[in-house]
Design an enzyme around this catalytic site. Structure first.
Site, mmCIF file in Angstrom:
data_model
loop_
_atom_site.group_PDB
_atom_site.id
_atom_site.type_symbol
_atom_site.label_atom_id
_atom_site.label_comp_id
_atom_site.label_asym_id
_atom_site.label_seq_id
_atom_site.Cartn_x
_atom_site.Cartn_y
_atom_site.Cartn_z
ATOM 1 N N SER A 1 15.798 21.263 -16.668
ATOM 2 C CA SER A 1 14.619 22.094 -16.878
ATOM 3 C C SER A 1 15.047 23.377 -17.557
ATOM 4 C CB SER A 1 13.971 22.409 -15.531
ATOM 5 O OG SER A 1 13.209 23.604 -15.619
ATOM 6 N N LYS B 1 17.145 21.277 -11.607
ATOM 7 C CA LYS B 1 16.410 20.054 -11.888
ATOM 8 C C LYS B 1 17.258 18.966 -12.550
ATOM 9 C CE LYS B 1 12.676 19.140 -11.191
ATOM 10 N NZ LYS B 1 11.405 19.480 -11.838
ATOM 11 N N GLU C 1 10.116 8.190 -17.088
ATOM 12 C CA GLU C 1 8.736 8.682 -17.198
ATOM 13 C C GLU C 1 8.111 8.283 -18.532
ATOM 14 O OE1 GLU C 1 8.305 12.741 -14.948
ATOM 15 O OE2 GLU C 1 10.248 12.636 -15.926
ATOM 16 N N HIS D 1 0.842 -1.212 0.000
ATOM 17 C CA HIS D 1 0.000 0.000 0.000
ATOM 18 C C HIS D 1 0.871 1.254 0.000
ATOM 19 C CE1 HIS D 1 -3.359 -2.707 1.243
ATOM 20 N NE2 HIS D 1 -2.368 -3.304 1.886
#
Ligand code: ARG
Length: 476
Positions: A288, A294, A301, A167
């Site tokens: 970024s 970043k 992704e 979970h």
């Protein structure tokens, strides 16, 4: 080789004699599939060469004609390999090859299509393409397995522990190698499904003609042998209309993409500042345009999102197949768009994901620091069971001390002796501390498939066997 002058009409067609008027350009634009099926050419040439032999042995072609056609097809393959491009009017790759063959050998080219149809031709070429793709996919998946195995080997060697989550809540400590290998085995099953898809594809349609079978006595067993198929398709109507083999591969690829997406999500999560278990390497991170600090795991992704497109391809194909009348229907032309797209997605994804995962660095200290003592609550209850207490009672006793620790905002092993004793008379500071050791917790789970280091070492051997990697070849 004799090259006759090209016929005056510019469009080379495999049909058209029965039509009075020229076909509408709008029809041609919509009907044309060469933009998609061009890449079938090596297989179309291969099956055409086999077909020439079958026609010779059936007495349809003389030995000279068959050999002229086969040499001509080699010439066509040479031109295609050298970059020959379709003309604006080539309908599909079969038509283009026929046009090039006419240019290579002249009128005798017109004999090659005896007893065959593009219906059995395209089904055969697509099956050959699928079998070839399955081998490439298998190698690429194995490459990713190898990267996971190398990490697991090093994590085991270094004795790294980490929290396992249910979970997405901290559950129990595990060997980090155990977690890494939990992503290895789904890929192993994926390879099994790819092998099964290749087996399903290995049934020969050629000789089925348009639908009823070839009227010339070609030997389909000979064709099977020449083209390396496992079996001869037993029914010509089924053989030209069946695309199950593509659905099988797309399903295998969808599930594979799902597996890679789960690995990607673990790594994205573990790479956040909040977790800090892994660091992404420079070569596979992006920055970024606005935020100079970043470091983004874009590859992972994109891989997390990958199943969307592959499932779309599978869904699209199944919708195309649903309710089709028997035999070949032009709807089937769209099968290859879905097939090629899904294979391209996965064959582009795997090297990128393998590279990104290979570059990961694990932060063993951060992983260990995330092991809170409450994660060993089950071990504390098990310790009471070892002392002869029933598990239900032990569960209640540990629950009481967990609550007490939560109320005070301290770790279980930081509770004062009297609070521990109020949980259960057998609890002492020393016995509780021993039961709450994460290393002991991990190593108690020494069943086959458990997280104990002894079990993980056995698992590593199984994994090496599965991908044919020798013990010594696994790097540290
Ligand atoms: N381009 C077609 C396809 O990919 C080849 C088969 C055409 N057959 C036909 N009867 N028109 O399906």
């Amino acid at each position: 080789m004799a090259t006759p002058p090209s016929p005056p009409e510019t469009t080379h067609r495999l049909w058209g004699g029965r039509f009075g008027a020229k076909s509408a350009p709008e029809l041609d634009a919509y009907n044309r599939s060469i933009g998609t099926d061009f890449r079938l050419w090596p297989f179309d040439v291969q099956l055409s060469k086999a077909w020439a032999l079958a026609l010779r042995d059936a007495g349809v072609l003389s030995a000279d004609e068959a050999s002229t056609l086969r040499q001509g097809l080699d010439g066509v393959a040479g031109r295609l390999a050298a970059g020959a491009q379709p003309t604006a009017t080539d309908e599909d790759i079969h038509t283009m090859i026929d046009r090039l063959l006419h240019a290579e050998v002249g009128d005798v080219a017109g004999k090659l299509h005896t007893g065959r149809s593009r219906n059995d031709q395209v089904a055969t070429a697509t099956r050959l393409w699928v079998i070839d793709a399955c081998a490439k996919l298998d190698a690429a998946v194995r490459g990713l397995q190898r990267v996971l195995l190398d990490h697991a080997t090093a994590l085991e060697r270094d004795g790294v522990l980490m929290p396992a989550y249910t979970h997405l809540q901290r559950a129990q400590p595990v060997a980090a190698a155990h977690w890494m290998l939990s992503h290895f085995w789904p890929l192993e099953r994926d390879r099994g499904r790819l092998a099964q898809a290749a087996r399903q594809a290995s049934s020969l349609p050629l000789g089925s003609g348009a639908i009823a079978g070839s009227a010339f006595p070609v030997s389909r067993p000979q064709l099977r042998e020449l083209l390396g198929f496992a079996t001869v398709a037993p029914n010509s109507m089924d053989a030209v209309g069946d695309r199950d083999f593509i659905a099988d591969l797309l399903y295998a690829l969808t599930l594979h993409a799902v597996h890679v997406s789960r690995l990607a999500e673990d790594l994205i999560l573990y790479g956040t500042s909040e977790f800090g278990f892994v660091k992404f390497g420079d070569a596979y991170s992006t920055g970024s345009s606005m935020m100079p600090q970043k470091r983004n795991p874009d590859v992972l992704e994109i891989a997390r999102g990958g199943p969307a497109r592959v499932l779309g391809d599978l869904t699209g194909l199944l919708v195309t197949l649903k309710g089709l009348p028997s035999g070949y229907n032009k709807d089937l032309q769209d099968d290859k768009r879905a097939l090629f797209d899904a294979v391209d997605v996965v064959l582009t994804m795997l090297p990128a994901v393998s590279g990104a995962v290979a570059e990961l660095r694990f932060d063993a200290a951060r992983m260990r620091a995330a092991l809170s003592s409450a994660m060993m609550a089950t071990d504390l209850a098990d310790w009471l069971v070892d002392q002869g207490i029933a598990f239900r009672e032990a569960h209640g006793a540990v629950g009481r001390v967990v609550r007490a620790a939560e109320e005070r905002g301290v770790e279980l092993n930081a509770l004062p002796a009297e609070v521990l004793a109020s949980g259960h008379a057998l609890f002492t500071t020393a016995s509780v501390a021993a039961a709450l050791s994460p290393d002991a917790s991990v190593n108690r789970r020494a069943v086959a498939g458990g997280t104990a280091f002894s079990s993980v070492r056995a698992q590593l051997m199984q994994a090496r066997d599965a991908i044919g990697a020798g013990a010594s070849s696994a790097s540290g």
